[in-house]
Design a protein around this motif. Structure first.
Motif, mmCIF file in Angstrom:
data_model
loop_
_atom_site.group_PDB
_atom_site.id
_atom_site.type_symbol
_atom_site.label_atom_id
_atom_site.label_comp_id
_atom_site.label_asym_id
_atom_site.label_seq_id
_atom_site.Cartn_x
_atom_site.Cartn_y
_atom_site.Cartn_z
ATOM 1 N N GLY A 198 36.764 43.143 44.482
ATOM 2 C CA GLY A 198 37.549 42.762 42.876
ATOM 3 C C GLY A 198 39.021 41.517 43.360
ATOM 4 N N GLU A 199 39.216 42.094 44.320
ATOM 5 C CA GLU A 199 40.125 41.479 44.475
ATOM 6 C C GLU A 199 40.596 40.137 44.944
ATOM 7 O OE1 GLU A 199 40.202 41.937 49.310
ATOM 8 O OE2 GLU A 199 42.185 43.387 48.469
ATOM 9 N N ARG A 200 39.088 39.279 44.564
ATOM 10 C CA ARG A 200 38.832 38.644 45.113
ATOM 11 C C ARG A 200 39.170 37.606 43.802
ATOM 12 N NH1 ARG A 200 35.941 36.354 50.299
ATOM 13 N NH2 ARG A 200 36.804 34.090 49.860
ATOM 14 N N LEU A 201 39.309 38.096 42.464
ATOM 15 C CA LEU A 201 38.619 36.866 41.330
ATOM 16 C C LEU A 201 39.425 36.174 41.238
ATOM 17 C CD1 LEU A 201 38.646 39.585 38.381
ATOM 18 C CD2 LEU A 201 40.282 37.047 37.846
ATOM 19 N N GLU A 202 40.668 35.645 40.933
ATOM 20 C CA GLU A 202 40.803 34.923 40.793
ATOM 21 C C GLU A 202 40.342 33.381 42.323
ATOM 22 O OE1 GLU A 202 43.786 37.761 39.736
ATOM 23 O OE2 GLU A 202 42.181 37.246 41.630
ATOM 24 N N GLU A 203 40.449 33.858 43.324
ATOM 25 C CA GLU A 203 39.418 32.920 43.979
ATOM 26 C C GLU A 203 38.141 32.730 43.657
ATOM 27 O OE1 GLU A 203 40.184 32.979 48.030
ATOM 28 O OE2 GLU A 203 40.615 34.996 47.920
ATOM 29 N N VAL A 204 37.556 33.245 42.749
ATOM 30 C CA VAL A 204 36.418 32.834 42.536
ATOM 31 C C VAL A 204 36.229 32.273 41.070
ATOM 32 C CG1 VAL A 204 34.015 34.194 41.681
ATOM 33 C CG2 VAL A 204 35.175 35.169 43.660
ATOM 34 N N PRO A 207 34.974 48.656 41.558
ATOM 35 C CA PRO A 207 33.657 47.458 40.081
ATOM 36 C C PRO A 207 34.017 46.076 41.593
ATOM 37 C CG PRO A 207 35.329 47.577 38.864
ATOM 38 C CD PRO A 207 36.090 48.369 40.021
ATOM 39 N N SER A 208 33.108 45.463 42.100
ATOM 40 C CA SER A 208 32.893 44.337 42.853
ATOM 41 C C SER A 208 32.176 43.233 41.719
ATOM 42 C CB SER A 208 31.357 44.470 43.826
ATOM 43 O OG SER A 208 31.924 45.921 44.600
ATOM 44 N N ILE A 209 32.335 41.826 42.107
ATOM 45 C CA ILE A 209 31.955 41.014 41.308
ATOM 46 C C ILE A 209 30.710 39.887 41.708
ATOM 47 C CG2 ILE A 209 32.720 38.550 41.092
ATOM 48 C CD1 ILE A 209 36.040 39.128 41.468
ATOM 49 N N VAL A 210 29.624 40.443 41.028
ATOM 50 C CA VAL A 210 28.239 39.548 41.846
ATOM 51 C C VAL A 210 27.857 38.896 41.057
ATOM 52 C CG1 VAL A 210 25.862 40.387 41.657
ATOM 53 C CG2 VAL A 210 27.416 42.271 42.199
ATOM 54 N N ASP A 225 28.388 49.652 48.623
ATOM 55 C CA ASP A 225 28.601 49.321 50.122
ATOM 56 C C ASP A 225 29.451 47.694 50.304
ATOM 57 O OD1 ASP A 225 26.786 50.721 50.683
ATOM 58 O OD2 ASP A 225 25.195 49.004 50.347
ATOM 59 N N VAL A 226 30.074 47.504 48.899
ATOM 60 C CA VAL A 226 31.051 46.491 49.373
ATOM 61 C C VAL A 226 32.757 46.513 48.889
ATOM 62 C CG1 VAL A 226 31.574 43.925 48.601
ATOM 63 C CG2 VAL A 226 28.731 45.040 48.729
ATOM 64 N N ASP A 227 32.503 47.364 48.179
ATOM 65 C CA ASP A 227 34.093 48.346 47.564
ATOM 66 C C ASP A 227 33.607 49.725 46.683
ATOM 67 O OD1 ASP A 227 37.037 47.930 47.220
ATOM 68 O OD2 ASP A 227 36.389 46.226 45.897
ATOM 69 N N PRO A 228 33.976 50.461 48.138
ATOM 70 C CA PRO A 228 33.688 51.655 47.177
ATOM 71 C C PRO A 228 34.922 52.300 46.754
ATOM 72 C CG PRO A 228 33.088 51.815 49.505
ATOM 73 C CD PRO A 228 34.034 50.295 49.269
ATOM 74 N N GLY A 229 33.887 52.809 44.976
ATOM 75 C CA GLY A 229 35.083 53.362 44.417
ATOM 76 C C GLY A 229 35.167 52.791 43.261
ATOM 77 N N ILE A 232 44.480 35.038 33.869
ATOM 78 C CA ILE A 232 45.049 36.391 33.323
ATOM 79 C C ILE A 232 44.030 37.061 32.355
ATOM 80 C CG2 ILE A 232 47.063 37.297 32.302
ATOM 81 C CD1 ILE A 232 48.345 34.450 33.398
ATOM 82 N N ALA A 233 43.347 36.381 31.605
ATOM 83 C CA ALA A 233 42.444 37.179 30.977
ATOM 84 C C ALA A 233 41.843 37.935 31.758
ATOM 85 C CB ALA A 233 41.853 36.441 29.546
ATOM 86 N N LEU A 234 41.380 37.079 32.599
ATOM 87 C CA LEU A 234 39.840 38.349 33.013
ATOM 88 C C LEU A 234 40.099 39.158 35.042
ATOM 89 C CD1 LEU A 234 37.410 34.780 34.912
ATOM 90 C CD2 LEU A 234 36.958 36.578 32.609
ATOM 91 N N ARG A 235 41.756 38.758 34.964
ATOM 92 C CA ARG A 235 42.075 39.568 36.019
ATOM 93 C C ARG A 235 42.930 41.074 34.697
ATOM 94 N NH1 ARG A 235 41.494 42.252 40.269
ATOM 95 N NH2 ARG A 235 41.929 40.129 41.295
ATOM 96 N N ASN A 236 42.704 40.927 33.520
ATOM 97 C CA ASN A 236 43.628 42.421 31.994
ATOM 98 C C ASN A 236 42.237 43.451 32.144
ATOM 99 O OD1 ASN A 236 46.012 41.886 32.393
ATOM 100 N ND2 ASN A 236 45.407 40.429 30.798
#
Length: 518
Positions: A268-274, A306-309, A300-304, A378-382
C-alpha cells in the motif's frame, strides 16, 4: 526481490464488478427500509392468474419448498436490499409476464421482475408482498442468417450468451460475471471487457420487445417507439420488462481468440507510484486492454494491511500485452502471475463461472461507485487509508474490497452522448468500494458497514462531482448523480415516465420518481 505467488482468486469481488444489477421491473410502494425478513399473505384470487398462464409456467407460494430457493437467487441476501414477495412466477412466455403485470395491477399489488438477481440497491427492500416474476426460463437465442445480429432472451445469463456466441465464432459486449444476466447491465448502460472495441452493452442493442407497466407488449428501436428505446438504454429499470433483445454481434478474429491476465501485487505504501503510472498508461490504453486494480488483504505481501492488486487483461498474445505492461513490471511488484485463456474461459479463471462459489447466494454486501476521469492521487490515498482503518477496526468486514475499474473507452465515446439515457460516457474510470460481511441481522455491524461505505465513497470522489454508475447505485444517490446533470436528461426521463408508466409501477431500482419527488 520480488516473490512469486500463485494467482489470487478475485472472484468474490468480480461477482460485483461486471455489471451487477438485473432487477428489471418495479411497482409503486412507499420507500422504507426494513431490518428483517417478513412473511406476507399471498395476493387474492391466484387461480385467475394461474388460469391465464402458459401450461409450463409455475406459481410458487411461500410454503412451497422451491420458494426460498428462487427468492435467494441473488448475490447478496442482505435483508436491507432484498425483495420480499408473496408469490413467485416462473414465467416461460412473454404472455405470462403480461398477464402477471395485469393481475398485479388489478389487485393493487406490486410486481418485480428479475433475471440474474444481482444488485445491492436499497430500494429493492421496498418490495414487500406482491408478485416476483422470474425471467430465467426466457432463454431464446437465435443468431440471424446474415450473422450480424442475434436475438437474446431476457432471462439469459452473461455466460450463456458468451458461450453460445463463441460457438458461432461471434462475440458482443456483455458483463463478465457468469451469473449476471445480459439484460440487467444493458438496461443501465452496461460495462464490459469488449466495450473499448464495440461500446457498452446497451450500444449493441438494435431493438427490444418490452412489457410495459399496463401489461402491453411493444417493440422499441430507433424506428419504433424511439423515445422509449432511448430511455431503456441507461434508465431501463424504470420503464419495462424486456423479454427479448436483438443485439449486434461481431466476428471473432483468430488473432484475438486468447486473453492474457497479468496480475501485479504492490504494498500500500506504493500507491502514489502505481497510480501516477496508471494515469500515464491511460493515455495510450488500446482497445484490447482493460486495467483494473483491487485493494484487499494479501497477508503474504503486507501483513495486517491492504495491498494493491493490479490486474491487466489483454485481448491478444502475451508478448503484445507485455508491450503495454512493461512499465508495471519495471516498478518491481512484490508478486506477479499470469494466465492465458480464450474469452469464455475468463469466468472460470476468475472464479465467477456459473458453477463457481461466487455465483452462489452470499452474505451481506454494500456497493457504491464513483465515476471519474482520472486517478486523483490525494483522494486515492485518503480512500486507501479509510479502507485500512475500517479493516483494522471491524474484523467482521475483513472480506471487503475496493475495486478500481479501467475499461477501454474508445467504443463507448464513439457513440454520441445524447443518443441514450446513459450519461457518463466522458468518464474513464469506475471506482467502487464494496463492503462485504457474513453476518446478517446484526444491526450494529450493518450500521458500521454503512458508515464506512459512505466514508470510502466520499473519499473516492475527491474533488470530482458525484457521478454514479446506476447499476452499482446504493440507493442514496441524487437523480443527477445517476442520470446526468444536464437538465434536459431528467426532464426527458420524467416526461417519458408520465407517458409509459404514469402510475410509477417500475420503481424498485434507482427510481426516477421517488416519494420526495427528487
Amino acid at each position: 526481490m520480488a516473490i512469486r505467488l500463485p494467482p489470487l482468486n478475485p472472484g468474490h469481488l468480480l461477482a460485483l464488478l461486471i455489471s451487477i444489477v438485473t432487477t428489471l421491473a418495479i411497482a409503486h410502494l412507499p420507500h422504507a427500509h426494513h431490518d428483517t425478513y417478513h412473511s406476507y399473505d399471498p395476493p387474492q384470487d391466484i387461480q385467475s392468474l394461474k388460469a391465464s398462464l402458459s401450461p409450463t409456467a409455475q406459481l410458487l407460494l411461500p410454503n412451497d419448498p422451491a420458494f426460498k430457493t428462487h427468492l435467494n437467487h441473488r448475490w447478496s441476501t442482505n435483508p436491507l436490499n432484498t425483495p420480499s414477495p408473496s408469490l413467485i412466477l416462473l414465467a416461460t412466455t412473454e404472455s405470462d409476464i403480461s398477464h402477471a403485470i395485469r393481475y398485479a395491477n388489478a389487485h393493487n399489488v406490486p410486481f418485480l421482475a428479475t433475471a440474474g438477481g444481482h444488485g445491492t440497491n436499497a430500494f429493492l427492500s421496498d418490495f414487500n408482498g406482491g408478485v416476483l416474476i422470474s425471467l430465467r426460463n426466457l432463454t431464446k437465442f437465435e443468431p440471424s442468417p446474415h450473422g450480424r445480429t442475434a436475438i437474446v432472451g431476457g432471462g439469459l445469463l452473461s455466460q450463456q450468451v458468451v458461450e453460445r456466441l463463441w460457438q458461432e465464432g461471434k462475440e458482443t459486449t456483455t458483463g463478465l460475471c457468469g451469473c449476471v444476466s445480459y439484460s440487467g447491465p444493458a438496461m443501465g448502460g452496461g460495462h464490459g471487457f469488449l466495450q473499448g472495441r464495440y461500446g457498452l452493452v446497451a450500444d449493441q442493442v438494435v431493438s427490444v420487445r418490452v412489457v410495459l407497466a399496463n401489461g402491453e407488449v411493444v417493440v422499441a428501436s430507433e424506428e419504433e417507439n424511439g423515445d422509449l428505446f432511448w430511455a431503456l438504454r441507461g434508465a431501463g429499470h424504470n420503464f419495462g420488462v424486456v423479454t427479448e433483445f436483438t443485439v449486434r454481434i461481431h466476428d471473432v478474429e483468430e488473432a484475438r481468440r486468447n486473453w492474457v491476465w497479468e496480475q501485479f501485487i504492490f504494498e500500500g505504501e506504493r500507491l502514489e507510484e502505481v497510480y501516477t503510472l496508471a494515469n500515464e498508461m491511460m493515455e495510450y490504453q488500446p482497445v484490447e486492454m482493460v486495467s483494473w486494480s483491487v485493494w484487499r488483504m494479501v497477508e503474504d505481501v503486507d501483513p495486517g494491511k491492504p495491498s494493491i492488486v493490479v490486474i491487466v487483461f489483454f485481448n491478444g498474445p502475451l508478448e503484445d500485452s507485455r508491450e503495454y505492461t512493461q512499465p508495471i513490471h519495471n516498478l518491481g511488484p512484490a508478486a506477479y502471475a499470469f494466465k492465458v485463456t480464450e474469452y469464455p474461459g475468463l469466468n472460470a479463471v476468475l472464479g465467477v463461472d456459473l458453477s463457481g462459489s461466487e455465483c452462489q447466494p452470499q452474505g451481506t454486501a454494500l456497493l457504491r461507485a464513483a465515476d471519474v476521469d482520472r486517478y486523483e492521487i490525494i483522494a486515492l490515498r485518503n480512500w486507501f487509508e479509510t479502507f485500512g482503518k475500517m479493516l483494522a477496526t471491524e474484523e467482521g468486514l475483513a472480506k471487503s474490497v475496493c475495486i478500481l475499474e479501467g475499461y477501454g473507452v474508445q467504443g463507448v465515446q464513439a457513440v454520441p452522448s445524447d443518443s441514450t439515457a446513459f450519461p457518463h460516457r466522458d468518464k474513464r474510470l469506475l471506482l467502487a468500494p464494496s463492503v462485504q460481511y457474513d453476518i446478517v441481522g446484526n444491526s450494529t455491524l450493518d450500521r458500521e458497514a454503512e458508515r464506512w461505505s459512505k466514508a470510502m465513497e466520499k473519499a473516492a470522489f475527491g474533488s470530482a462531482q458525484r457521478r454514479t454508475y446506476v447499476n452499482y447505485a446504493s440507493g442514496d444517490e441524487s437523480l443527477q448523480a445517476m442520470y446526468g446533470y444536464e437538465p434536459w436528461r431528467l426532464q426527458r426521463l420524467r416526461a417519458l415516465k408520465r407517458k409509459y408508466d404514469p402510475e410509477n409501477r417500475f420503481r424498485f431500482f434507482a427510481p426516477i420518481v421517488r416519494d420526495d419527488r427528487s
